[in-house]
Enzyme design. Sequence first.
Site, PDB file in Angstrom:
ATOM      1  CG  HIS A 308      -2.083   0.914   1.081  1.00  0.00           C
ATOM      2  ND1 HIS A 308      -2.009   2.264   1.310  1.00  0.00           N
ATOM      3  CD2 HIS A 308      -3.341   0.652   0.657  1.00  0.00           C
ATOM      4  CE1 HIS A 308      -3.184   2.795   1.049  1.00  0.00           C
ATOM      5  NE2 HIS A 308      -4.011   1.846   0.658  1.00  0.00           N
ATOM      6  CG  ASP A 365      -8.515  -4.412  -2.725  1.00  0.00           C
ATOM      7  OD1 ASP A 365      -9.725  -4.255  -2.537  1.00  0.00           O
ATOM      8  OD2 ASP A 365      -7.789  -3.547  -3.250  1.00  0.00           O
TER       9      ASP A 365
HETATM   10  N1  ACO Z   1       3.950  -7.653  -4.803  1.00  0.00           N
HETATM   11  C1  ACO Z   1       5.283  -7.598  -5.045  1.00  0.00           C
HETATM   12  N2  ACO Z   1       6.043  -6.518  -4.870  1.00  0.00           N
HETATM   13  C2  ACO Z   1       5.431  -5.401  -4.461  1.00  0.00           C
HETATM   14  C3  ACO Z   1       4.054  -5.361  -4.196  1.00  0.00           C
HETATM   15  C4  ACO Z   1       3.320  -6.549  -4.376  1.00  0.00           C
HETATM   16  N3  ACO Z   1       2.001  -6.589  -4.145  1.00  0.00           N
HETATM   17  N4  ACO Z   1       3.707  -4.131  -3.799  1.00  0.00           N
HETATM   18  C5  ACO Z   1       4.833  -3.401  -3.813  1.00  0.00           C
HETATM   19  N5  ACO Z   1       5.880  -4.170  -4.214  1.00  0.00           N
HETATM   20  C6  ACO Z   1       7.294  -3.774  -4.292  1.00  0.00           C
HETATM   21  C7  ACO Z   1       7.564  -2.951  -5.539  1.00  0.00           C
HETATM   22  O1  ACO Z   1       7.967  -3.777  -6.608  1.00  0.00           O
HETATM   23  C8  ACO Z   1       8.687  -2.070  -5.047  1.00  0.00           C
HETATM   24  O2  ACO Z   1       9.867  -2.828  -5.025  1.00  0.00           O
HETATM   25  P1  ACO Z   1      11.304  -2.113  -5.313  1.00  0.00           P
HETATM   26  O3  ACO Z   1      11.470  -1.103  -4.220  1.00  0.00           O
HETATM   27  O4  ACO Z   1      12.265  -3.236  -5.274  1.00  0.00           O
HETATM   28  O5  ACO Z   1      11.171  -1.502  -6.663  1.00  0.00           O
HETATM   29  C9  ACO Z   1       8.305  -1.774  -3.599  1.00  0.00           C
HETATM   30  O6  ACO Z   1       7.529  -2.906  -3.195  1.00  0.00           O
HETATM   31  C10 ACO Z   1       7.497  -0.504  -3.409  1.00  0.00           C
HETATM   32  O7  ACO Z   1       6.344  -0.603  -4.229  1.00  0.00           O
HETATM   33  P2  ACO Z   1       5.772   0.573  -5.108  1.00  0.00           P
HETATM   34  O8  ACO Z   1       5.177   0.019  -6.357  1.00  0.00           O
HETATM   35  O9  ACO Z   1       6.800   1.649  -5.248  1.00  0.00           O
HETATM   36  O10 ACO Z   1       4.637   1.081  -4.156  1.00  0.00           O
HETATM   37  P3  ACO Z   1       3.448   2.013  -4.564  1.00  0.00           P
HETATM   38  O11 ACO Z   1       3.125   2.782  -3.367  1.00  0.00           O
HETATM   39  O12 ACO Z   1       3.773   2.777  -5.801  1.00  0.00           O
HETATM   40  O13 ACO Z   1       2.273   1.004  -4.956  1.00  0.00           O
HETATM   41  C11 ACO Z   1       0.493  -0.543  -4.689  1.00  0.00           C
HETATM   42  C12 ACO Z   1       1.289   0.609  -4.058  1.00  0.00           C
HETATM   43  C13 ACO Z   1       0.023  -0.132  -6.092  1.00  0.00           C
HETATM   44  C14 ACO Z   1      -0.727  -0.810  -3.844  1.00  0.00           C
HETATM   45  C15 ACO Z   1       1.407  -1.797  -4.759  1.00  0.00           C
HETATM   46  O14 ACO Z   1       1.772  -2.199  -3.464  1.00  0.00           O
HETATM   47  C16 ACO Z   1       0.747  -2.951  -5.496  1.00  0.00           C
HETATM   48  O15 ACO Z   1       0.836  -3.010  -6.738  1.00  0.00           O
HETATM   49  N6  ACO Z   1       0.038  -3.881  -4.772  1.00  0.00           N
HETATM   50  C17 ACO Z   1      -0.669  -4.956  -5.418  1.00  0.00           C
HETATM   51  C18 ACO Z   1      -2.014  -4.445  -5.954  1.00  0.00           C
HETATM   52  C19 ACO Z   1      -2.981  -4.161  -4.817  1.00  0.00           C
HETATM   53  O16 ACO Z   1      -3.165  -4.939  -3.899  1.00  0.00           O
HETATM   54  N7  ACO Z   1      -3.677  -3.009  -4.929  1.00  0.00           N
HETATM   55  C20 ACO Z   1      -4.679  -2.598  -3.951  1.00  0.00           C
HETATM   56  C21 ACO Z   1      -4.161  -1.501  -3.084  1.00  0.00           C
HETATM   57  S1  ACO Z   1      -5.333  -1.018  -1.873  1.00  0.00           S
HETATM   58  C22 ACO Z   1      -6.489  -0.190  -2.722  1.00  0.00           C
HETATM   59  O17 ACO Z   1      -6.249   0.462  -3.691  1.00  0.00           O
HETATM   60  C23 ACO Z   1      -7.834  -0.303  -2.301  1.00  0.00           C
END
Ligand code: ACO
Length: 430
Positions: A308, A365
Amino acid sequence: MTDNAVLMVDGQTIELPIVEGAEGERSIDITALRAQTGLTSYDPGLVNTSICKSAITYIDGDKGVLRYRGIPVEQFTVQPQPNFVEVVWLLIFGNLPSREELKIFRDMLTSHELLHEDVKDQFQHIPADAPPMAILSATLNHLACVYRKYLVVDDPERLLEVIASLISQVRTIAAFSYRRSKGLPFIYPNPNLRYCANFLHMMFSSPYQQYIISPEVEDALNLIFILHADHEQNCSTTTVRAVGSARANLFASCAAGVSALWGPLHGGANVEVVEMLERIHKGGLSPAQCIRDARDKNNPFRLSGFGHRIYRNFDPRAKILKQACDRVLQITGQRDPLLDIAFELEELALNDDYFIERKLYPNVDFYSGILLRTIGIPTNMFTVCFAIGRLPGWIAHWKEQNEEQGGRIIRPRQVYVGNNLSSYVPMEDR
Ligand code: ACO
């Protein structure tokens, strides 16, 4: 603590004021940055940017805190559980409704619950297998065609009417889109039922048989809606604000919110989670492989329902929903193998270096889909249920922004990295 931040750039020193929020969070006010220095700030994904001041929802992502108008979200989950309609009022109008306010609002929800017949007829022209989120977004825009008197709302009475229409009819639209997808006759709303029960009735009753709504199922849906009701400047709410900042009407702004919510990185993740758990259940994927794929930088796979932007700790909503899944499954006497798989996956992720280092925890979620499944909601309606829950949040933000003095259109800058000045080349010379 200083009142100003000092920035030195190109031999010039400027002071930028610090804005402090009600809970002590601090932000550098850069509204004068470009005027004073010619520079803009670069912040992809707006990760460090506070785009507004808001009094609706407070989140402390490090501590896993979520409050609506100051009230911790956990307080809306204890029995006797408050009704979603109270939370709608609280978020939009800023106070818990008095008995009288609640009665007036409930009566308005009832009197506005029928879809205009022209809107209803639109469903006949939509392919039966159309994605319900597309239908929802299109139909919210369609409401603007039939309720033109609500396109400009400059008095509180009219605003209350349009809010009641939206909050009430979103359920009707959602249920009709499901019925259409199944080729089933539409079931009109029943004025004697409460908000969630009425939605379940329109989804699952038939013209000859009333769907029996168990209190556990009604409570679970009420809980889901409450937990999704607002989450400050998330992607869809920011979209609603961006569209609303151009003074677009409430229907158009909320329709845009639905489109943003549909994305798998946002509200669409609840579908992805259940599909992933189903694949594991059917033997097409193991939980350990899921974790390996999520860790693999050459693999676009992400563990849906994990991570998140704001929470670097447990998402409080995920904690509540996890307990609710367990409770409702016990009460209904069902056993959902997906819940056990989810527990296993969570355990693996929470003990894995990759997830620990990045502070990735289950988000709302991760468990909401399982709970929705338990109460009989089909997978393609999960994100629609999220949208029904989130609508009051979108409306609250649209209203707050609209009432702000001197509010400006949201229009960010960019750092241009394309071609320098070049010339048009006629076709025959290319
Ligand atoms: N699985 C694997 N790796 C992940 C995940 C995940 N679910 N979430 C984040 N990461 C990793 C990223 O690859 C990144 O790694 P790095 O630093 O080596 O590049 C690091 O964790 C930080 O992630 P970001 O993408 O920079 O975080 P951001 O804040 O931009 O994205 C998000 C947040 C979109 C929710 C992300 O965690 C994600 O894609 N999660 C999966 C989808 C999801 O569950 N969405 C629902 C969110 S809640 C809502 O909207 C109601």
